[in-house]
Design an enzyme around this catalytic site. Structure first.
Site, short mmCIF file in Angstrom:
data_model
loop_
_atom_site.label_atom_id
_atom_site.label_comp_id
_atom_site.label_asym_id
_atom_site.label_seq_id
_atom_site.Cartn_x
_atom_site.Cartn_y
_atom_site.Cartn_z
CG ASP A 76 -1.85 -1.02 1.29
OD1 ASP A 76 -2.13 -1.98 0.06
OD2 ASP A 76 -2.68 -1.17 2.22
CG ASP A 87 -13.05 -2.19 0.21
OD1 ASP A 87 -12.49 -3.31 0.05
OD2 ASP A 87 -12.75 -1.18 -0.44
#
Length: 241
Positions: free
Chosen positions: A8, A129
């Protein structure tokens, strides 16, 4: 089953968050290119990459890093974060990214998902998500009124072949995957399901394999040392999907 170690990127650095909260960002590696190379050495074939700045700003921010990893690491790259248009999808795919993840765009602009799938087929994945079962958007800063299973069905109807499911409450917490949700979504749709969030140890890899999932994303567990990537790859089996 494929193992997708995660990188990330925030402000050009490799970081991990807890429960998707930007204030918890912690640098976990010095260099994304060296990190990708170490993943390849451990036997991984894929890397899961996220443009955290892009997710927050709703536009690509760290694109050069992702394209360089795709070109030089020997890994297949799946990428999400800030991808909101066909132009951005085409930009990344033309530069070697193997799979594009649409998240917020799938909720706010389902027509984009349909167009993308029609043009690029299996190179388009959707990230679902969820907070307490409800789909979150905009880098997980907002929560919609759409249940994750309803969203999965809509994406299947749109032709999506791969769904990445993240239980935000578990992300970065090393608390174990949400096996119940993963089993539900895998049973409800025919899409390939990739588990994300909560992986702690080889036990989670074994569970996901028992659930017959397509893949598992491993982030903090690798950086913290609670999961050995080479062992996870060996346990998962073939990585050529």
């Amino acid at each position: 089953m494929i193992i997708l170690p995660a990188i990330d990127i925030k402000d050009g650095k490799c970081v991990r968050l807890r429960k998707g909260e930007f204030a918890t960002a912690e640098q976990v590696a010095a260099d994304p290119y060296e990190t990708a190379a170490s993943f390849r050495k451990a036997g991984a074939a894929w890397v899961h990459m996220v443009d955290l700045d892009g997710a927050k700003d709703a536009k690509p921010v760290n694109g050069e890093i992702f394209c360089t990893v795709a070109a030089e690491s020997g890994l297949k790259v799946e990428l999400g974060g800030g991808i909101r248009s066909m132009d951005t999808i085409e930009f990344y795919l033309e530069r070697g990214i193997q799979r594009i993840i649409l998240g917020s765009a799938a909720v706010k602009n389902p027509a984009l998902v349909k167009d993308a799938v029609q043009h690029f087929g299996g190179q388009i994945a959707v990230g679902i998500d969820a907070k307490q079962g409800m789909v979150a958007t905009e880098g997980w800063l907002n929560t919609s009124n759409v249940h994750f299973l309803e969203m999965a069905k809509m994406m299947e109807a749109a032709g999506v072949q791969t769904i990445i499911y993240t239980d935000i409450s578990k992300d970065g917490m090393l608390s174990g995957v949400n096996g119940a949700h993963l089993e539900e979504i895998n049973n409800v749709v025919s899409c390939n399901i990739i588990a994300s969030g909560g992986v702690k140890s080889i036990v989670d890899i074994e569970l996901c394999k028992q659930l017959n999932l397509y893949g598992v994303i491993c982030g903090k567990s690798i950086y913290s040392g609670s999961l050995d990537l080479a062992e996870a790859v060996a346990k998962a089996g073939a990585q050529t999907c």
